[in-house]
Write a protein that holds these residues in place. Structure first.
Motif, PDB file in Angstrom:
ATOM      1  N   UNK A  86      50.297  27.432  40.830  1.00 20.71           N
ATOM      2  CA  UNK A  86      49.557  28.094  41.907  1.00 20.71           C
ATOM      3  C   UNK A  86      48.102  28.240  41.449  1.00 20.71           C
ATOM      4  N   UNK A 141      49.052  34.037  50.264  1.00 26.80           N
ATOM      5  CA  UNK A 141      48.061  33.292  51.039  1.00 26.80           C
ATOM      6  C   UNK A 141      46.687  33.269  50.363  1.00 26.80           C
ATOM      7  N   UNK A 167      61.952  33.559  48.222  1.00 31.39           N
ATOM      8  CA  UNK A 167      60.533  33.647  47.857  1.00 31.39           C
ATOM      9  C   UNK A 167      60.243  34.826  46.932  1.00 31.39           C
ATOM     10  N   UNK A 210      59.749  31.257  40.635  1.00 30.78           N
ATOM     11  CA  UNK A 210      60.052  31.784  41.965  1.00 30.78           C
ATOM     12  C   UNK A 210      61.426  31.322  42.430  1.00 30.78           C
ATOM     13  N   UNK A 264      56.629  25.180  49.164  1.00 29.97           N
ATOM     14  CA  UNK A 264      58.043  24.822  49.224  1.00 29.97           C
ATOM     15  C   UNK A 264      58.877  26.089  49.418  1.00 29.97           C
ATOM     16  N   UNK A 283      55.852  21.708  41.988  1.00 27.86           N
ATOM     17  CA  UNK A 283      56.706  21.911  40.818  1.00 27.86           C
ATOM     18  C   UNK A 283      55.955  21.545  39.537  1.00 27.86           C
ATOM     19  N   UNK A 336      62.557  32.843  57.225  1.00 28.58           N
ATOM     20  CA  UNK A 336      61.953  34.028  57.834  1.00 28.58           C
ATOM     21  C   UNK A 336      60.512  33.726  58.222  1.00 28.58           C
ATOM     22  N   UNK A 383      62.640  28.016  40.426  1.00 27.23           N
ATOM     23  CA  UNK A 383      61.873  26.903  39.877  1.00 27.23           C
ATOM     24  C   UNK A 383      60.521  27.403  39.357  1.00 27.23           C
ATOM     25  N   UNK A 433      59.513  33.814  54.552  1.00 22.89           N
ATOM     26  CA  UNK A 433      59.032  35.166  54.310  1.00 22.89           C
ATOM     27  C   UNK A 433      57.773  35.098  53.453  1.00 22.89           C
ATOM     28  N   UNK A 434      56.805  35.856  53.840  1.00 23.91           N
ATOM     29  CA  UNK A 434      55.594  35.905  53.029  1.00 23.91           C
ATOM     30  C   UNK A 434      55.862  36.740  51.775  1.00 23.91           C
ATOM     31  N   UNK A 435      55.090  36.526  50.763  1.00 19.76           N
ATOM     32  CA  UNK A 435      55.381  37.213  49.508  1.00 19.76           C
ATOM     33  C   UNK A 435      54.103  37.395  48.695  1.00 19.76           C
ATOM     34  N   UNK A 489      61.222  14.703  43.356  1.00 20.01           N
ATOM     35  CA  UNK A 489      61.095  16.128  43.063  1.00 20.01           C
ATOM     36  C   UNK A 489      62.488  16.754  42.986  1.00 20.01           C
ATOM     37  N   UNK A 490      62.576  17.836  42.176  1.00 17.87           N
ATOM     38  CA  UNK A 490      63.869  18.528  42.081  1.00 17.87           C
ATOM     39  C   UNK A 490      64.155  19.325  43.344  1.00 17.87           C
ATOM     40  N   UNK A 491      63.090  19.827  43.962  1.00 21.71           N
ATOM     41  CA  UNK A 491      63.215  20.547  45.228  1.00 21.71           C
ATOM     42  C   UNK A 491      64.302  21.612  45.131  1.00 21.71           C
ATOM     43  N   UNK A 492      64.210  22.396  44.093  1.00 21.59           N
ATOM     44  CA  UNK A 492      65.274  23.339  43.738  1.00 21.59           C
ATOM     45  C   UNK A 492      65.533  24.383  44.820  1.00 21.59           C
ATOM     46  N   UNK A 497      63.249  30.013  45.415  1.00 23.30           N
ATOM     47  CA  UNK A 497      62.815  29.394  46.673  1.00 23.30           C
ATOM     48  C   UNK A 497      63.696  29.792  47.859  1.00 23.30           C
ATOM     49  N   UNK A 547      49.279  26.423  46.715  1.00 28.40           N
ATOM     50  CA  UNK A 547      50.496  25.968  46.040  1.00 28.40           C
ATOM     51  C   UNK A 547      50.236  24.615  45.380  1.00 28.40           C
ATOM     52  N   UNK A 558      56.462  34.466  59.057  1.00 25.91           N
ATOM     53  CA  UNK A 558      55.435  35.238  58.343  1.00 25.91           C
ATOM     54  C   UNK A 558      54.315  35.623  59.301  1.00 25.91           C
TER      55      UNK A 558
END
Lengths: 403, 95
Positions: B55, B16, B74, B69, A288, B23, A293, B51, B1-3, B44-47, B71, B20, A295
Motif C-alpha cells: 500500500x 481511501x 477487509x 489483511x 482486491x 500482492x 459490503x 495475504x 466494506x471500507x476499512x 496471482x494467488x488472489x487469496x 480479504x 493499493x 462503502x
C-alpha cells in the motif's frame, strides 16, 4: 406462449454418482453452457452445482447492460455474437426477458477519450456493428435531460452511440435459462458447494461437494468472483485478481431516460429501469477483496458523478447499494477454454465487469468446444494459455469502466 | 466494506488515503526461465483469506508499506515498513 407460470420453473434432484458434464456455478454462464449443450449438441446428462441460490452472484448483481461496441476485433466479434443471441433469446425460451434496445452512449469529456471512442467506432463499423460518434447536439436530442452545457467540470464533447445496446432483466435471463435447462432434464443443484476435486494425472475424476461426490467426463468452472478459488482446488493457477464492484438503485421516477449513459472519465454509468428506478454503477473498488459490503466513499463517488450528468437528480433518494465480486484479468478479456494442466477441465472465467453481456456466446461456443473437442475460432483468442504466449487481448479501453 | 490501515508513520487512516499496490511478490532472479516470469507477471494467488500486500500512503507520508489483511472481511492485521529483507507472504490461506 405461457403467460402465467403454473408450477415450478425448475426442480430439485438428488445428486447422481456421475454425469457427462458437471458445471460449477449455476449463474448465467453455467446455465447458458448447459442450455446450449442440451439444445444444440444433445448432451443433457449435466449437473449444475451452485453454492448459493440462482442469481445470488454476479448474474443478479450486474447492472443488466448489453452492448457490443468493444475495442479489439476479437472482442467486438465475440460480444456481438452474444448480443445477437440475446436478441433471439426471449422467443427461444418463451420467456419475456424485457430486452430494451434503447441505445447506449459512451461519453467523451476529453480529447484523448474522444480519440479512443473514434478507434472503437471504426473497429465496430468494420465488423458490422452499429456504432458511431455523435456530437453534443445529437446527444441532447437523444437524452434531453443530460447536461451538455459547458457548466460541468468535464463538459461532454462527444459520445460513442451504439443503438443496439440496452438493458435486459437479468433475473429473467437466469430464470428463463434455468427453466429451459430443467425441461431438457438438466439438473440444477443449488445450495451445493464445491469443496474440492479428485484429480488423477491430467484428469479431474470427480467433483467433491457438501452433498456428496459426483464423477464427470468434463468439468466446467463457470464461476465469477471465486473462479481462482475453484481453480486452485483443481491445482490450476490463474492470472486473476478479485475486486468488488458497487452499484446502487434510486427510488422510481417517471420515465425520462431512454438510453444507457456511460462516462469513462467520471467512472459512472446510469440507466433507468422499466420500473423507473435509476441504476447507477461505479468502477471496481481500488483494492482486491471478497467482501460484498458497500462503502460510503463509492456511494459518494457514484452520486457526485451522476449529478455531473443529471444535476436535477440532487434530491433523489438511494434505495439500495450492493457489491459483486469481479475476477479481473491482466488484459480485461475473459479466459475461456481448456486448462493447460488438465485435459477435461474447462474454464469460463475472468469475466471482470463484462460477464453478463457475454453469457449466451460464452455458453454457446464453450458448449461447442466441449461437444466437439475443437475450440471454435470465436473463443480461441481467449484461451487460458494466451498469457504464457504473451498474446493478450487488450480490452481495457472499452471495458475498464464497468458497464 | 471500507476499512482503515494503521500506517506505521501516520497512524490509523482510511484505506481511501492509500493506493493499493497488489500482492507482495518475489521477483525472479536474473536469468530465470520464461515460466518464472510468466508467473511473476500474470499469475496471482488472489487469496480468499489472509495475504500480504503493498500500500502507498499517497495522502499521508507518501511511503510504501506492507499490510497483512484478511480479504474476506477487509480486516487489517498489521502494517509495517518492509525492512529490506524479502518479505514474501505471511498468509496461511487458512485462519
Amino acid at each position: 406462449m405461457q403467460l402465467f407460470s403454473n408450477g415450478q420453473m425448475w426442480r430439485s434432484h438428488e445428486l447422481k454418482p456421475s454425469y457427462d458434464v458437471a458445471i460449477v456455478g449455476a449463474g448465467v454462464h453455467g446455465l447458458a453452457t448447459a442450455y446450449y449443450l442440451g439444445r444444440l449438441f444433445g448432451i443433457r446428462k449435466i449437473a449444475l452445482l451452485d453454492k448459493g441460490y440462482l442469481g445470488y452472484g454476479a448474474s443478479g448483481r450486474n447492472t443488466a447492460i448489453l452492448r457490443s461496441n468493444y475495442r479489439t476485433p476479437e472482442g467486438v466479434r465475440f460480444y456481438n455474437a452474444a448480443l445477437k443471441l440475446y436478441e433471439g433469446l426471449s422467443a427461444e425460451l418463451e420467456w419475456n426477458l424485457m430486452f430494451s434496445q434503447c441505445g447506449h452512449l459512451t461519453l467523451g469529456h476529453t480529447d484523448t477519450a474522444v480519440a479512443g471512442l473514434r478507434v472503437r467506432a471504426e473497429t465496430n463499423q468494420l465488423l458490422g456493428v452499429d456504432s458511431r460518434i455523435i456530437g453534443p447536439d445529437e446527444i441532447q436530442k437523444l437524452v434531453p435531460h443530460i447536461d451538455c452545457s459547458s457548466a460541468p467540470r468535464y463538459p461532454i464533447m462527444a459520445a460513442l452511440y451504439h443503438p443496439p445496446g440496452g438493458i435486459i432483466r437479468h433475473d429473467a435471463v437466469v430464470w428463463g435459462l434455468a427453466r429451459a435447462c430443467d425441461r431438457m432434464g438438466i439438473e440444477i443443484h443449488t445450495r451445493t458447494e464445491v469443496t474440492g476435486f479428485r484429480v488423477s494425472g491430467r484428469k479431474v475424476e470427480s467433483v467433491i461437494t457438501n452433498r456428496g461426490e459426483v464423477a464427470a467426463d468434463t468439468v466446467v468452472n463457470a464461476t465469477a468472483g471465486w473462479a481462482s478459488t475453484i481453480c486452485k482446488m483443481a491445482g490450476v493457477s490463474m492470472p486473476i485478481v478479485s475486486h468488488p464492484l458497487q452499484a446502487c438503485v434510486t427510488e422510481p421516477l417517471k420515465p425520462f431516460l431512454n438510453a444507457v449513459i456511460v462516462s469513462a472519465s467520471l467512472h459512472v454509468y446510469v440507466n433507468q429501469t422499466g420500473r423507473g428506478e435509476l441504476v447507477i454503477g461505479s468502477e471496481i473498488d481500488p483494492y482486491q477483496s471478497y467482501s460484498m459490503k458497500g462503502t460510503l466513499p463509492t456511494l459518494e463517488q457514484m452520486a457526485s458523478s451522476a449529478l455531473e450528468l443529471f444535476p436535477q437528480l440532487h434530491h433523489i433518494r438511494v434505495l439500495r447499494q450492493w457489491a459483486g465480486i469481479c475476477d479481473m484479468t491482466p488484459d480485461f478479456a475473459p479466459i475461456i477454454g481448456r486448462c493447460e494442466e488438465l485435459d477435461n477441465f474447462q474454464v469460463d472465467v475472468g469475466w471482470g465487469t463484462y460477464g453478463f453481456k457475454a453469457a449466451p456466446a460464452a455458453g454457446r461456443y464453450l458448449a461447442e468446444a466441449i461437444a466437439t473437442g475443437k475450440t471454435p475460432d470465436i473463443i480461441a483468442p481467449f484461451a487460458p494459455d494466451r498469457f504464457r504466449r504473451r498474446q493478450l487481448v487488450g480490452e481495457k479501453a472499452a471495458a475498464a469502466v464497468s458497464h | 466494506m471500507s476499512f482503515r490501515i494503521p500506517c506505521p508513520q501516520c497512524g490509523e487512516r482510511s484505506a481511501y488515503e492509500f493506493r493499493f499496490g497488489g500482492e507482495v511478490l518475489t521477483r525472479p532472479q536474473a536469468g530465470a526461465d520464461d515460466d518464472a516470469w510468466y508467473h511473476y507477471s500474470f499469475v496471482r494467488r488472489n487469496e480468499m483469506g489472509i495475504q500480504t500486500e503493498w500500500w502507498y500512503h499517497r495522502f499521508g507520508c507518501r511511503q510504501w508499506l506492507q499490510a497483512v489483511r484478511d480479504t474476506r472481511a477487509n480486516r487489517v492485521i498489521r502494517a509495517y515498513f518492509p525492512d529490506g529483507k524479502e518479505q514474501t507472504d505471511l498468509g496461511t490461506g487458512e485462519s
